[in-house]
Design a protein around this motif. Structure first.
Motif, mmCIF file in Angstrom:
data_model
loop_
_atom_site.group_PDB
_atom_site.id
_atom_site.type_symbol
_atom_site.label_atom_id
_atom_site.label_comp_id
_atom_site.label_asym_id
_atom_site.label_seq_id
_atom_site.Cartn_x
_atom_site.Cartn_y
_atom_site.Cartn_z
ATOM 1 N N ILE A 100 0.825 -1.206 0.000
ATOM 2 C CA ILE A 100 0.000 0.000 0.000
ATOM 3 C C ILE A 100 0.863 1.262 0.000
ATOM 4 C CG2 ILE A 100 -0.293 -0.226 2.531
ATOM 5 C CD1 ILE A 100 -2.913 1.374 0.266
ATOM 6 N N GLU A 101 1.990 1.225 0.756
ATOM 7 C CA GLU A 101 2.833 2.418 0.875
ATOM 8 C C GLU A 101 3.402 2.818 -0.486
ATOM 9 O OE1 GLU A 101 6.475 4.031 3.729
ATOM 10 O OE2 GLU A 101 6.070 1.894 3.616
ATOM 11 N N THR A 102 3.976 1.799 -1.204
ATOM 12 C CA THR A 102 4.552 2.076 -2.534
ATOM 13 C C THR A 102 3.470 2.570 -3.491
ATOM 14 O OG1 THR A 102 6.023 0.215 -2.112
ATOM 15 C CG2 THR A 102 6.051 1.112 -4.320
ATOM 16 N N SER A 103 2.294 1.908 -3.459
ATOM 17 C CA SER A 103 1.243 2.295 -4.413
ATOM 18 C C SER A 103 0.740 3.714 -4.130
ATOM 19 C CB SER A 103 0.094 1.282 -4.394
ATOM 20 O OG SER A 103 -0.354 1.092 -3.079
ATOM 21 N N GLU A 104 0.646 4.079 -2.850
ATOM 22 C CA GLU A 104 0.164 5.431 -2.530
ATOM 23 C C GLU A 104 1.142 6.508 -2.990
ATOM 24 O OE1 GLU A 104 -0.769 5.215 1.624
ATOM 25 O OE2 GLU A 104 -2.884 4.735 1.230
ATOM 26 N N ILE A 105 2.450 6.232 -2.819
ATOM 27 C CA ILE A 105 3.431 7.249 -3.255
ATOM 28 C C ILE A 105 3.449 7.334 -4.781
ATOM 29 C CG2 ILE A 105 5.807 8.074 -3.031
ATOM 30 C CD1 ILE A 105 6.028 6.161 -0.586
ATOM 31 N N ALA A 106 3.284 6.172 -5.452
ATOM 32 C CA ALA A 106 3.234 6.181 -6.924
ATOM 33 C C ALA A 106 2.051 7.031 -7.391
ATOM 34 C CB ALA A 106 3.109 4.752 -7.445
ATOM 35 N N ILE A 107 0.902 6.867 -6.719
ATOM 36 C CA ILE A 107 -0.290 7.644 -7.077
ATOM 37 C C ILE A 107 -0.048 9.135 -6.799
ATOM 38 C CG2 ILE A 107 -2.655 8.125 -6.274
ATOM 39 C CD1 ILE A 107 -3.022 5.024 -6.254
#
Length: 568
Positions: A403-410
């Motif tokens: 979730i952390e990686t996906s949120e920063i990517a977004i």
């Protein structure tokens, strides 16, 4: 030989044969393919074969020889085993006592000449001949590859028997000096070189060295399938794995924890990178080498085999100023190659490109590449956060895992960056559900995701033994096709020949499905609809599924029904 190619180029520029701009083009091509600069300059028409060889001779202080009209005595040939000649692309032309003169087509770096000197245990001098003349002479005097492999293994066996005590003590001993002496002994060095050479010639993607209780297996992965080579004696396991660790800069004293390293070696006249991974097992260390041969992998978007419509849409989507483009598929389906091809296309002076990878597979000039190292806290999320302070235009994240990686990517995408990444899902629509399962808000996915490319690699039929047949109705039924759809077109399979090692396949190509996130899809994402509903809507909007793209490849005669049924 990347390190020394500059000397040759400098000389070309100094002699006025090429200008600075042309030299830069040669360097680019050299970095992309690993080919020698002399060969590239010749292919680009900047110099003739003659000028190139004359310059190599001048820089080596050597004379040129005409291999075609020379007769090389048997005593000279005995000074250099066939496998060594092939590995280093050298041809002995004269031998005198403890010295041998070798014909080469390119400059030889000090490390390589030291290694040749050690492997032959002779003083060496150089002469210069064209690479074609050297290759022809090697085949003429040393026979074909297969013969050479058999001769090599039998001559190695006698050498290994000669070094038996040293290797036995190295294999049994806990004494580091004995292990190191065995790893650096001439037969082991030659054996490891032979295995690497053979793997590169067979276009293997991985080499597995596996110790078991009573045997030591070596297997190659070619076009996705594993093949075993004749197993060496069991007591070679420790010296061979230690040799691999020595050349990849790993700690040979440490055999209890996994280690990762890299090797860069000239093999058959071009630089090859190997990624090395060791794993402690019950019977010793298992070592796997990933072969990164730039001359085999094409990193040009137009060469990776996309259908025209997918190529066009993908090209449009990667040109957008912001958003997220995800490539999905299982391990070994070519995701990284596709992303590198996209990055190469976008790698211009106006764009700042940053990548976070685990590990960095291909080094590309002009792109800032950061290796992930979780053990010391260098995670995808942490690197991504740092990226945003580096003023990038385009970011590639090796994989969205949490979730952390996906949120920063977004976040990166919402603040005006184009983000590329990969996911391990079975199809393109599954990527959306996977992100929601991770805990990403659907409205964020809907507003940032531009496209998902699902892909697989299937083996292509060997052109040498391609045979046509008419498919029986039950086979069509398995594919979900009717005879009307086939329209009388033949299907093909590979009968098996020496060119493809009796497998019927040679090489691989991609099959693709491309899901563009348009408004109807965004609406379904916001309403958290299941994968199947999103997939059906995408098909309705014109997406071709992996199975349909596979069928296109069968009808075009590229691959077999078995491959498509296996992967889709």
């Amino acid at each position: 030989m990347a390190k020394y190619s500059d000397v040759f180029l400098e000389e070309l520029v100094r002699a006025g044969l090429v200008d600075e701009a042309q030299a830069a083009e040669v360097v680019d091509e050299h970095e992309r393919t690993g080919k020698p600069t002399r060969e590239i300059a010749k292919e680009m028409g900047l110099i003739t074969e003659d000028q190139g060889l004359e310059l190599v001779a001048q820089l080596l202080g050597a004379e040129r020889v005409d291999l075609e009209h020379m007769s090389i005595p048997a005593t000279t040939l005995q000074a250099v085993p066939g496998s060594v000649a092939r590995m280093y692309s050298i041809m002995p032309v004269a031998a005198d006592g403890n010295a041998v003169t070798l014909a080469v087509a390119d400059l030889v770096g000090p490390e390589t000449s030291d290694e040749i000197r050690f492997v032959l245990s002779k003083d060496i001098q150089f002469a210069v001949a064209s690479s074609e003349a050297i290759a022809t002479a090697i085949t003429r005097y040393y026979g074909t590859e297969d013969e050479s492999m058999k001769d090599m293994l039998s001559s190695l066996e006698s050498e290994l028997e000669g070094a038996g005590d040293l290797l036995e003590s190295g294999a049994r001993s806990e004494d580091l000096a004995s292990v190191e002496a065995a790893a650096n002994s001439r037969p082991v060095v030659r054996f490891v070189n032979l295995v690497l050479y053979q793997a590169v010639q067979d276009r293997a993607s991985d080499i597995h060295f596996e110790p078991f209780e009573n045997e030591f297996k070596i297997r190659y992965r070619v076009d996705g399938a594993l093949y075993e080579m004749a197993p060496p004696p069991r007591h070679l396991a420790l010296p061979v794995t230690s040799r691999l660790k020595v050349i990849s800069g790993l700690n040979i004293a440490e055999r209890r924890v996994p280690q990762d390293g890299r090797i860069q070696l000239p093999v058959a006249g071009r630089m090859i990178d190997f990624r090395v991974s060791t794993l402690p097992t019950q019977f010793g260390e298992s070592v796997v080498l990933r072969v990164l041969d730039r001359s085999v992998v094409s990193l040009d978007l137009e060469n990776i085999g996309m259908p025209d419509d997918v190529y066009q849409y993908f090209g449009e989507d990667i040109d957008k100023p912001n958003g997220i483009v995800v490539v999905t598929g299982p391990t070994g389906s070519g995701k990284t190659t596709t992303l590198y091809s996209a990055l190469r296309r976008l790698n211009t002076v106006e764009n700042k490109l940053l990548t976070a990878e685990e590990p960095v597979e291909y080094e590309i000039d002009g792109i800032v590449q950061v290796p992930i190292h979780e053990a010391i806290g260098v995670t995808f999320a942490r690197v991504l956060r740092a990226f945003l302070r580096q003023d990038p235009d385009i970011i590639m994240v090796g994989e969205i895992r949490d979730i952390e990686t996906s949120e920063i990517a977004i976040q990166a995408s919402l603040t005006g960056h184009l983000v590329f990444s990969t996911l391990h899902t079975n199809d393109a629509a599954g990527a959306i559900t996977r992100l929601i399962d991770m805990g990403v808000e659907p409205f964020l996915i809907a507003s940032t995701l531009e496209a998902v490319l699902g892909q697989r690699l299937v083996r292509t039929i060997c052109n040498n033994c391609k045979t046509q047949y008419t498919p029986p109705p039950e086979l069509l039924q398995q594919l979900g096709m009717t005879e009307k759809q086939v329209g009388g077109r033949p299907f093909y399979y590979g009968a098996g020949c020496s060119y493809c090692n009796q497998t019927g396949y040679k090489g691989r190509r991609g099959i693709y499905e491309y899901l563009r996130v348009k408004d109807p899809i965004r609406d379904l994402i916001n309403r958290q609809k299941p994968t199947l509903v999103i997939r059906d809507k995408a098909v309705e909007l014109g997406m071709r599924t992996l199975r349909e793209d596979g069928i296109r490849c069968i009808l075009d005669g590229y691959t077999t029904v078995e491959e498509i049924l296996k992967y889709t």
